[in-house]
Design a protein around this motif. Structure first.
Motif, mmCIF file in Angstrom:
data_model
loop_
_atom_site.group_PDB
_atom_site.id
_atom_site.type_symbol
_atom_site.label_atom_id
_atom_site.label_comp_id
_atom_site.label_asym_id
_atom_site.label_seq_id
_atom_site.Cartn_x
_atom_site.Cartn_y
_atom_site.Cartn_z
ATOM 1 N N ILE A 87 0.845 -1.205 0.000
ATOM 2 C CA ILE A 87 0.000 0.000 0.000
ATOM 3 C C ILE A 87 0.883 1.259 0.000
ATOM 4 O O ILE A 87 0.573 2.256 -0.659
ATOM 5 C CB ILE A 87 -0.949 -0.008 1.235
ATOM 6 C CG1 ILE A 87 -1.997 -1.102 1.075
ATOM 7 C CG2 ILE A 87 -1.616 1.351 1.443
ATOM 8 C CD1 ILE A 87 -2.955 -0.915 -0.097
ATOM 9 N N SER A 88 2.001 1.206 0.741
ATOM 10 C CA SER A 88 2.907 2.367 0.760
ATOM 11 C C SER A 88 3.407 2.661 -0.639
ATOM 12 O O SER A 88 3.548 3.815 -1.040
ATOM 13 C CB SER A 88 4.102 2.093 1.672
ATOM 14 O OG SER A 88 3.660 1.759 2.960
ATOM 15 N N HIS A 89 3.659 1.583 -1.382
ATOM 16 C CA HIS A 89 4.132 1.734 -2.754
ATOM 17 C C HIS A 89 3.040 2.381 -3.611
ATOM 18 O O HIS A 89 3.302 3.319 -4.368
ATOM 19 C CB HIS A 89 4.508 0.352 -3.299
ATOM 20 C CG HIS A 89 5.261 0.407 -4.572
ATOM 21 N ND1 HIS A 89 6.504 0.996 -4.675
ATOM 22 C CD2 HIS A 89 4.937 -0.015 -5.811
ATOM 23 C CE1 HIS A 89 6.911 0.923 -5.929
ATOM 24 N NE2 HIS A 89 5.983 0.314 -6.638
ATOM 25 N N GLU A 90 1.812 1.909 -3.441
ATOM 26 C CA GLU A 90 0.680 2.499 -4.177
ATOM 27 C C GLU A 90 0.493 3.969 -3.809
ATOM 28 O O GLU A 90 0.198 4.799 -4.665
ATOM 29 C CB GLU A 90 -0.623 1.755 -3.851
ATOM 30 C CG GLU A 90 -0.798 0.457 -4.608
ATOM 31 C CD GLU A 90 -2.118 -0.218 -4.222
ATOM 32 O OE1 GLU A 90 -3.135 0.486 -4.038
ATOM 33 O OE2 GLU A 90 -2.121 -1.457 -4.079
ATOM 34 N N LEU A 91 0.674 4.244 -2.522
ATOM 35 C CA LEU A 91 0.551 5.628 -2.052
ATOM 36 C C LEU A 91 1.549 6.526 -2.769
ATOM 37 O O LEU A 91 1.215 7.608 -3.236
ATOM 38 C CB LEU A 91 0.879 5.684 -0.552
ATOM 39 C CG LEU A 91 -0.252 5.686 0.444
ATOM 40 C CD1 LEU A 91 0.301 5.600 1.850
ATOM 41 C CD2 LEU A 91 -1.094 6.941 0.306
ATOM 42 N N GLU A 92 2.780 6.048 -2.842
ATOM 43 C CA GLU A 92 3.828 6.850 -3.476
ATOM 44 C C GLU A 92 3.463 7.124 -4.944
ATOM 45 O O GLU A 92 3.610 8.241 -5.436
ATOM 46 C CB GLU A 92 5.191 6.154 -3.373
ATOM 47 C CG GLU A 92 6.280 6.965 -4.048
ATOM 48 C CD GLU A 92 7.683 6.655 -3.541
ATOM 49 O OE1 GLU A 92 7.879 5.535 -3.017
ATOM 50 O OE2 GLU A 92 8.557 7.515 -3.688
ATOM 51 N N GLN A 93 2.972 6.081 -5.603
ATOM 52 C CA GLN A 93 2.603 6.266 -7.015
ATOM 53 C C GLN A 93 1.456 7.260 -7.159
ATOM 54 O O GLN A 93 1.471 8.105 -8.045
ATOM 55 C CB GLN A 93 2.225 4.923 -7.626
ATOM 56 C CG GLN A 93 3.464 4.091 -7.913
ATOM 57 C CD GLN A 93 3.123 2.701 -8.406
ATOM 58 O OE1 GLN A 93 2.074 2.150 -8.060
ATOM 59 N NE2 GLN A 93 4.004 2.126 -9.201
ATOM 60 N N ALA A 94 0.487 7.168 -6.241
ATOM 61 C CA ALA A 94 -0.654 8.091 -6.307
ATOM 62 C C ALA A 94 -0.187 9.527 -6.089
ATOM 63 O O ALA A 94 -0.608 10.443 -6.792
ATOM 64 C CB ALA A 94 -1.689 7.704 -5.259
ATOM 65 N N VAL A 95 0.703 9.696 -5.104
ATOM 66 C CA VAL A 95 1.168 11.056 -4.792
ATOM 67 C C VAL A 95 1.917 11.639 -5.978
ATOM 68 O O VAL A 95 1.660 12.768 -6.405
ATOM 69 C CB VAL A 95 2.066 11.043 -3.532
ATOM 70 C CG1 VAL A 95 2.737 12.404 -3.335
ATOM 71 C CG2 VAL A 95 1.243 10.682 -2.313
ATOM 72 N N THR A 96 2.827 10.857 -6.540
ATOM 73 C CA THR A 96 3.655 11.419 -7.611
ATOM 74 C C THR A 96 2.836 11.634 -8.895
ATOM 75 O O THR A 96 3.172 12.496 -9.692
ATOM 76 C CB THR A 96 4.907 10.552 -7.880
ATOM 77 O OG1 THR A 96 4.499 9.191 -7.896
ATOM 78 C CG2 THR A 96 5.956 10.737 -6.824
ATOM 79 N N SER A 97 1.760 10.872 -9.070
ATOM 80 C CA SER A 97 0.967 11.100 -10.292
ATOM 81 C C SER A 97 -0.267 11.966 -10.008
ATOM 82 O O SER A 97 -1.160 12.079 -10.834
ATOM 83 C CB SER A 97 0.555 9.760 -10.902
ATOM 84 O OG SER A 97 -0.265 9.073 -9.973
ATOM 85 N N LYS A 98 -0.297 12.547 -8.805
ATOM 86 C CA LYS A 98 -1.404 13.423 -8.393
ATOM 87 C C LYS A 98 -2.774 12.735 -8.503
ATOM 88 O O LYS A 98 -3.792 13.363 -8.804
ATOM 89 C CB LYS A 98 -1.400 14.726 -9.197
ATOM 90 C CG LYS A 98 -0.134 15.552 -9.036
ATOM 91 C CD LYS A 98 -0.498 17.020 -8.872
ATOM 92 C CE LYS A 98 0.708 17.935 -8.672
ATOM 93 N NZ LYS A 98 1.709 17.464 -7.727
ATOM 94 N N ALA A 99 -2.791 11.439 -8.271
ATOM 95 C CA ALA A 99 -4.054 10.685 -8.309
ATOM 96 C C ALA A 99 -4.660 10.653 -6.898
ATOM 97 O O ALA A 99 -4.021 11.057 -5.928
ATOM 98 C CB ALA A 99 -3.798 9.274 -8.800
ATOM 99 N N ILE A 100 -5.869 10.139 -6.800
ATOM 100 C CA ILE A 100 -6.508 9.980 -5.488
ATOM 101 C C ILE A 100 -5.737 8.910 -4.707
ATOM 102 O O ILE A 100 -5.398 7.862 -5.255
ATOM 103 C CB ILE A 100 -7.984 9.544 -5.660
ATOM 104 C CG1 ILE A 100 -8.779 10.640 -6.369
ATOM 105 C CG2 ILE A 100 -8.633 9.180 -4.337
ATOM 106 C CD1 ILE A 100 -8.938 11.933 -5.576
ATOM 107 N N ILE A 101 -5.463 9.176 -3.445
ATOM 108 C CA ILE A 101 -4.667 8.186 -2.703
ATOM 109 C C ILE A 101 -5.543 6.989 -2.312
ATOM 110 O O ILE A 101 -6.749 7.144 -2.116
ATOM 111 C CB ILE A 101 -3.907 8.807 -1.503
ATOM 112 C CG1 ILE A 101 -4.833 9.358 -0.443
ATOM 113 C CG2 ILE A 101 -2.983 9.905 -1.964
ATOM 114 C CD1 ILE A 101 -4.056 9.986 0.709
ATOM 115 N N PRO A 102 -4.949 5.797 -2.267
ATOM 116 C CA PRO A 102 -5.753 4.569 -2.075
ATOM 117 C C PRO A 102 -6.305 4.445 -0.659
ATOM 118 O O PRO A 102 -5.793 3.704 0.171
ATOM 119 C CB PRO A 102 -4.750 3.451 -2.381
ATOM 120 C CG PRO A 102 -3.417 4.043 -2.137
ATOM 121 C CD PRO A 102 -3.513 5.514 -2.383
ATOM 122 N N GLU A 103 -7.399 5.144 -0.420
ATOM 123 C CA GLU A 103 -7.976 5.207 0.932
ATOM 124 C C GLU A 103 -8.400 3.853 1.456
ATOM 125 O O GLU A 103 -8.206 3.536 2.628
ATOM 126 C CB GLU A 103 -9.198 6.124 0.939
ATOM 127 C CG GLU A 103 -8.835 7.575 1.020
ATOM 128 C CD GLU A 103 -10.039 8.475 0.848
ATOM 129 O OE1 GLU A 103 -11.021 8.299 1.593
ATOM 130 O OE2 GLU A 103 -9.997 9.344 -0.041
#
Ligand SMILES: [Fe+2]
Ligand SMILES: [Fe+2]
Length: 448
Positions: A87-103
């Motif tokens: 999930i931390s990895h997904e979070l990082e990807q969401a942040v860097t691509s300005k996507a919604i974070i995986p709540e």
């Protein structure tokens, strides 16, 4: 090079090596070629050669820190820890691509931790160990989350409070994902400008959560205020005491504990006693005194089943006295019984004086003495007692090592100020990027 139970493999990017860095084991390339000896300062030349050869990572194997993390009866399942890394990895990807974070994923992890973490005795909080320096932000955030939930449980937070604190803790450094890895992992001191950028991470984090998730204001608050300090010298606002509230301070303490006890490219992992005594000394400076006391008193028995101060280790007390730890009420006690061998005038006493630190508020352990020469001398003194040669005209030398912050000649208060100056320009920039801080004050009712 074995991956034995008592050894631990540490991988290190070559770009983080710097002349003078000392690794605790021989450094190898992935093809198994030894490129540098352990405990020997790296030279500029050696680092250059690795870079020229296109080698990106080296690794070394070192002994696990004894006297720390326990082995038996872990609280949190490996499965959920692994999920947390994903999930931390997904979070990082969401942040860097300005996507919604995986709540949903974040909620699952925090709920899982809340269910796993127990304050019944006999289980140990299995904090994650760093496998790769690059993953530090992940393991650090997960550890801060685990520690914060455990501490919040001890402080009787309800389910809602635990969720807010756990989520805020897992996301506390999310703003660092906006900062370049070169600055984050810089081995030596940051320049003033770089430090100003670093200090923006709570604001960046707040902004990410506000714009890329539906997590509420209290979770935003934890992220925004996790570097505020009780005396008002933190950042971004310089809030004081009660203004900071409790939930951000809980995460702040967990943050310090994990940072101090983790190995980084530029510093070794410190033992638990050191981190706990730092928190104790920062009581009333960085942390509200009642919270610092609760952390130091209540947390150790859940962090390890091992001794915090090993019987037989030699310690320096704040009084200047030197002695040996001979007993304790329970292994994780920070207040063991110490047999004093050397008094505050640095003279060897006639007979060892046992002092139970539990009943003596004026004495504290300042440092564990690890220098071979000093240990040998103390061993001789101990033997001399055993042989009843108590009149040994032995004056102890002047070289008993002091803890680092004291060696620098700085008081704790000075060190705190030094660590977190708030230049006008930074305050202005931070204020522009942020909402009214009053939104976050006195907003913590119904969490216990
Ligand atoms: Fe932080
Ligand atoms: Fe942190």
């Amino acid at each position: 090079m074995s991956d034995g139970k008592n050894e631990f493999r540490v991988e290190l990017f070559v770009k983080f090596l710097y002349p003078g860095i000392i690794l605790k084991g021989d450094a190898y390339t992935y093809s198994g070629e030894k490129v540098w000896a352990g405990n020997t300062p790296f030279t500029e030349d050696a680092i250059k050669k690795l870079i020229e050869r296109g080698i990106q990572k080296v690794f070394y194997t070192r002994a696990r820190v004894v006297n720390d993390k326990g082995t038996g009866n872990p609280m949190v399942s490996e499965e959920i820890l692994k999920k947390a890394v994903d999930i931390s990895h997904e979070l990082e990807q969401a942040v860097t691509s300005k996507a919604i974070i995986p709540e949903k994923g974040v909620n699952e992890i925090v709920d899982g931790f809340i269910n796993n973490i127990s304050t019944s005795e006999g289980t140990v909080l299995n904090l994650m160990e760093l496998k790769e320096y690059d993953d530090y932000t992940y393991t650090h955030s997960i550890n801060v989350c685990l520690l914060s939930i455990l501490f919040a449980k001890k402080l009787n937070y309800n389910e809602k409070g635990l969720k807010i604190i756990g989520t805020g803790a897992l996301l506390h450094d999310i703003g660092k994902m906006m900062i370049s890895k070169e600055i984050l992992n810089k081995p030596l001191g940051l320049t003033r400008e770089e430090f100003e950028i670093m200090k923006k991470h709570p604001v960046f984090g707040y902004e990410i959560i506000r714009s890329q998730s539906n997590f509420g204001t209290l979770i935003q608050k934890v992220v925004l205020l996790h570097h505020e300090k009780h005396i008002g010298k933190g950042y971004p606002f310089g809030l004081r005491g009660e203004q900071i509230g409790e939930i951000a301070q809980i995460v702040s303490m967990a943050d310090v504990f994990d940072a101090v006890t983790s190995e980084r490219p530029y510093k070794p992992a410190r033992p638990y006693w050191y981190a706990l005594s730092q928190i104790k000394k920062d009581s009333g400076i960085a942390f509200a005194p009642r919270l610092a006391r609760a952390f130091v008193d209540d947390m150790p028995k859940y962090l390890t089943e091992n001794e915090i101060f090993t019987k037989g280790c030699y310690v320096l007390l704040n009084s200047g006295e030197v002695g040996e730890v001979i007993d304790y009420r329970f292994p994780q006690s920070l207040k063991p019984v110490v047999n004093i061998y050397i008094n505050s005038k640095k003279e060897v006493v006639r007979y060892p004086i046992p002092v139970n630190l539990e009943f003596d508020d004026s004495r504290n352990i300042e440092n564990v003495l690890e220098d071979d020469g000093i240990i040998k001398k103390l061993g001789e003194i101990k033997d001399s007692f055993a042989k009843r040669k108590e009149k040994t005209p032995y004056v102890f030398p002047d070289d008993i090592p002091k803890p680092e912050h004291e060696a620098s000649g700085m008081s704790i208060a000075e060190a705190a100020r030094e660590a977190a100056p708030i230049p006008e320009a930074a305050m202005d920039a931070a204020k522009k990027a942020e909402p009214d801080k009053d939104l976050f004050i006195e907003n913590e009712s119904d969490l216990k």
